[in-house]
Motif scaffolding. Structure first.
Motif, mmCIF file in Angstrom:
data_model
loop_
_atom_site.group_PDB
_atom_site.id
_atom_site.type_symbol
_atom_site.label_atom_id
_atom_site.label_comp_id
_atom_site.label_asym_id
_atom_site.label_seq_id
_atom_site.Cartn_x
_atom_site.Cartn_y
_atom_site.Cartn_z
ATOM 1 N N ALA A 47 11.428 -99.724 42.002
ATOM 2 C CA ALA A 47 12.698 -99.197 41.512
ATOM 3 C C ALA A 47 13.632 -98.956 42.694
ATOM 4 O O ALA A 47 13.212 -98.503 43.755
ATOM 5 C CB ALA A 47 12.462 -97.893 40.761
ATOM 6 N N PRO A 49 16.139 -97.174 45.009
ATOM 7 C CA PRO A 49 16.338 -95.756 45.261
ATOM 8 C C PRO A 49 17.684 -95.312 44.700
ATOM 9 O O PRO A 49 18.638 -96.079 44.675
ATOM 10 C CB PRO A 49 16.309 -95.631 46.778
ATOM 11 C CG PRO A 49 16.210 -97.007 47.322
ATOM 12 C CD PRO A 49 16.049 -97.963 46.194
ATOM 13 N N ALA A 50 17.718 -94.105 44.250
ATOM 14 C CA ALA A 50 18.953 -93.568 43.686
ATOM 15 C C ALA A 50 19.883 -93.126 44.815
ATOM 16 O O ALA A 50 19.444 -92.530 45.781
ATOM 17 C CB ALA A 50 18.634 -92.384 42.781
ATOM 18 N N GLY A 51 21.143 -93.438 44.681
ATOM 19 C CA GLY A 51 22.147 -92.970 45.632
ATOM 20 C C GLY A 51 22.188 -93.776 46.911
ATOM 21 O O GLY A 51 21.385 -94.668 47.139
ATOM 22 N N GLN A 53 21.808 -94.924 50.743
ATOM 23 C CA GLN A 53 20.712 -94.825 51.695
ATOM 24 C C GLN A 53 21.267 -94.689 53.109
ATOM 25 O O GLN A 53 22.170 -95.417 53.488
ATOM 26 C CB GLN A 53 19.824 -96.065 51.607
ATOM 27 C CG GLN A 53 19.179 -96.238 50.249
ATOM 28 C CD GLN A 53 18.280 -95.085 49.906
ATOM 29 O OE1 GLN A 53 17.348 -94.803 50.626
ATOM 30 N NE2 GLN A 53 18.576 -94.399 48.816
#
Length: 172
Positions: A47, A49-51, A53
Motif C-alpha cells: 500500500a 504510504p499516506a501523505g 514522504q
C-alpha cells in the motif's frame, strides 16, 4: 399386490430416486465433488504510504536568505549521476538547493574551492551567479533532488570555465 403393482411401485420408487438425484448437490448421491478452486495468490501489493514522504532532513550549514526581484520560476527534479560523473561548472540566475537522496557527491564552488562532501539527506545551497560543480565521488550511483528558484525568461544554467583547479585523480 400383484406383480404389476410391485413393478409399478419399483418404477415409481426408481423415478423418485432419479428425481432426487437430479436435485442433489455436487458431492451428494453420486454427483461428482467440486474441484477446489485454486487458492488466490496472496496480495503482495504494498500500500502506498499516506501523505507526503520526506526524502531528506538535516541542517543547512549556512544562513539562508534569498529573494527574487520579480516572480520566479521554480522546478524540482531528480538527477542521477554515475560514479565519477560530474555536472560541469555552471551558474544559475537564482538559488539552487540540491538534496542528496542516495550515494555520495562533492560540491565545489568558486571562491571556496575546497569540495564539500554530502552524504544522503544533506543539502547544498548555491546562490545566484555562483560558479559550481557537482561530482559523484562515490562508488555507487548518486541520486539528487534539485530545487531551483530562477529568474523568468532566461536560461536555467550557464556553463562557465572551471573556477577551481581540478581535483587530482585518486592514486592507488
Amino acid at each position: 399386490m400383484g406383480r404389476t403393482g410391485r413393478i409399478g411401485s419399483a418404477v415409481t420408487g426408481f423415478a423418485a430416486v432419479l428425481a432426487l438425484a437430479g436435485c442433489a448437490q455436487p458431492g451428494q448421491l453420486g454427483q461428482p465433488a467440486p474441484t477446489p478452486a485454486p487458492a488466490a495468490a496472496p496480495d503482495t501489493a504494498v500500500a502506498a504510504p499516506a501523505g507526503p514522504q520526506v526524502v531528506g532532513r538535516g541542517v543547512v550549514d549556512v544562513p539562508l536568505r534569498f529573494r527574487t526581484p520579480a516572480n520566479a520560476d521554480y522546478a524540482v527534479r531528480t538527477l542521477d549521476l554515475d560514479p565519477g560523473e560530474a555536472l560541469g561548472w555552471e551558474t544559475h540566475p537564482g538559488t539552487e538547493l540540491t538534496l542528496l537522496d542516495a550515494g555520495q557527491v562533492a560540491v565545489q564552488e568558486g571562491g571556496a574551492c575546497a569540495p564539500r562532501v554530502l552524504a544522503p539527506g544533506q543539502v547544498a545551497v548555491v546562490g545566484e551567479g555562483v560558479a559550481h560543480v557537482v561530482r559523484n565521488t562515490g562508488t555507487e550511483p548518486a541520486r539528487l533532488v534539485v530545487t531551483t528558484f530562477l529568474a523568468q525568461g532566461v536560461p536555467e544554467a550557464t556553463p562557465v570555465p572551471p573556477a577551481c583547479p581540478e581535483e587530482p585523480a585518486p592514486t592507488g
